[in-house]
Design a protein around this motif. Structure first.
Motif, short mmCIF file in Angstrom:
data_model
loop_
_atom_site.label_atom_id
_atom_site.label_comp_id
_atom_site.label_asym_id
_atom_site.label_seq_id
_atom_site.Cartn_x
_atom_site.Cartn_y
_atom_site.Cartn_z
N ARG A 217 0.82 -1.22 0.00
CA ARG A 217 0.00 0.00 0.00
C ARG A 217 0.85 1.27 0.00
O ARG A 217 0.38 2.33 -0.42
N ASP A 218 2.08 1.17 0.47
CA ASP A 218 2.90 2.37 0.65
C ASP A 218 4.00 2.53 -0.39
O ASP A 218 4.36 3.66 -0.72
N ALA A 219 4.54 1.44 -0.89
CA ALA A 219 5.70 1.53 -1.79
C ALA A 219 5.33 2.27 -3.08
O ALA A 219 4.31 1.96 -3.71
N PRO A 220 6.13 3.22 -3.50
CA PRO A 220 5.80 3.97 -4.72
C PRO A 220 5.95 3.16 -6.00
O PRO A 220 5.33 3.48 -7.01
N VAL A 221 6.78 2.11 -5.96
CA VAL A 221 7.02 1.31 -7.17
C VAL A 221 6.74 -0.16 -6.87
O VAL A 221 7.21 -0.70 -5.86
N HIS A 222 5.94 -0.79 -7.73
CA HIS A 222 5.71 -2.23 -7.70
C HIS A 222 6.36 -2.82 -8.95
O HIS A 222 6.14 -2.33 -10.06
N LEU A 223 7.11 -3.91 -8.77
CA LEU A 223 7.72 -4.61 -9.90
C LEU A 223 7.32 -6.08 -9.85
O LEU A 223 7.61 -6.77 -8.86
N ALA A 224 6.65 -6.54 -10.88
CA ALA A 224 6.34 -7.96 -11.01
C ALA A 224 7.40 -8.57 -11.92
O ALA A 224 7.54 -8.17 -13.08
N VAL A 225 8.16 -9.53 -11.38
CA VAL A 225 9.29 -10.10 -12.11
C VAL A 225 8.96 -11.55 -12.47
O VAL A 225 8.76 -12.38 -11.58
N TYR B 129 7.44 -10.69 -6.69
CA TYR B 129 6.70 -9.42 -6.74
C TYR B 129 7.38 -8.50 -5.74
O TYR B 129 7.46 -8.82 -4.54
N LEU B 130 7.88 -7.37 -6.21
CA LEU B 130 8.76 -6.53 -5.42
C LEU B 130 8.14 -5.17 -5.14
O LEU B 130 7.51 -4.56 -6.02
N CYS B 131 8.34 -4.68 -3.93
CA CYS B 131 8.01 -3.32 -3.54
C CYS B 131 9.31 -2.54 -3.43
O CYS B 131 10.27 -3.01 -2.81
N LEU B 132 9.34 -1.35 -4.01
CA LEU B 132 10.57 -0.57 -4.07
C LEU B 132 10.27 0.87 -3.66
O LEU B 132 9.28 1.45 -4.11
N GLY B 133 11.13 1.41 -2.81
CA GLY B 133 10.96 2.80 -2.40
C GLY B 133 11.92 3.15 -1.28
O GLY B 133 12.76 2.34 -0.87
N LYS B 134 11.77 4.35 -0.78
CA LYS B 134 12.58 4.80 0.35
C LYS B 134 12.05 4.14 1.62
O LYS B 134 10.86 4.23 1.94
#
Length: 207
Positions: A99-107, A176-181
Motif C-alpha cells: 500500500r505504501d511503496a511507490p514502485v511495484h515490480l512484477a518479475v 513481486y517486489l516493492c521498491l521505495g525509500k
C-alpha cells in the motif's frame, strides 16, 4: 580491474544494511534512478546468457488494488497453518509494503526463451528461474546502494498475478517486489526483531 579493500568494505556495508523492507515512505523514485537500477540488473549472470527475466512495473491503480486483494486472500490462507499464540504473532507481522511503496515490480521468468539456445538448462531447467533470482538480488543490492529499500512479497497466488497482469502462459512469476525509500534503516531482519525467527548459520563444510 583490481578491487581494493575500500570496495570490499563498501560491499560489506551494502550487504549488512540490505533488508527485506515492508515499511516505505511514499516518496516517488526519479526516472533516472529506475534506469540505473534496470541497468544494474543487466549485469546479472544468466544461464546460457538467456536473460529470462521479464519485469512489469505495475502503476495502474486498479491493477495494484487487484494485487493487494490477491495478497490479502493468500495471507488469510497462510495464517490458517498456525494456532493460538503463533497465529496471533503471525497476524501482528507486517509482511508486505504494497500500500505504501511507490514502485511495484512484477518479475517473471520466461520458461522457454529463444535466447541462450537451451545452453546449461537441459538437465536443470530451473536454472532459468535461478537466473531471475540472481537478477532480483542484484537489483536488491543496487537499490540499497541508491539508499532505497526493496521488499519481496511471496504471499501471493502466482497464477492469479499472471491473470491480473495478462502475461503470456510461458511467463512464471518469480518475485513481486516493492521498491521505495525505507521508512527507517535497520541492520537487523524484521522477523528477528519481532522474535519470529533468529538468524541461523546454514551448513558450509568441506567434504
Amino acid at each position: 580491474m583490481e578491487l581494493t579493500q575500500a570496495h570490499r568494505n563498501a560491499l560489506r556495508d551494502v550487504l549488512q544494511w540490505r533488508r527485506d523492507v515492508r515499511h516505505f515512505l511514499p516518496d516517488p523514485i526519479p526516472a533516472e534512478t529506475l534506469t540505473r537500477l534496470r541497468e544494474a540488473m543487466d549485469f546479472s549472470p544468466s544461464v546460457g546468457n538467456a536473460r529470462p527475466w521479464r519485469v512489469l512495473q505495475v502503476s495502474t491503480p486498479a491493477l495494484r488494488a487487484a494485487v493487494i486483494a490477491n495478497f490479502e486472500a493468500a495471507n488469510a490462507r497462510a495464517a490458517d497453518i498456525y494456532r493460538d499464540e503463533k497465529r496471533a504473532a503471525y497476524e501482528q507481522l507486517k509482511l508486505a509494503g504494497l500500500r505504501d511503496a511507490p514502485v511495484h515490480l512484477a518479475v517473471f521468468t520466461e520458461q522457454d526463451p529463444a535466447a541462450g539456445h537451451g545452453l546449461g538448462r537441459q538437465s536443470m531447467p530451473e536454472m532459468l528461474s535461478y537466473s531471475t533470482v540472481a537478477a532480483i538480488h542484484t537489483l536488491w543490492l543496487a537499490a540499497r546502494a541508491e539508499n532505497l529499500g526493496l521488499g519481496w512479497v511471496s504471499i501471493l497466488d502466482p497464477k492469479g498475478i499472471g491473470t491480473i497482469l495478462e502475461t503470456p502462459e510461458s511467463w512464471k512469476l518469480t518475485g513481486y517486489l516493492c521498491l521505495g525509500k525505507a521508512a527507517f534503516d535497520d541492520d537487523t531482519p524484521l522477523l528477528e526483531r519481532a522474535d519470529w525467527q533468529a538468524r541461523t548459520s546454514p551448513l558450509w563444510k568441506e567434504v
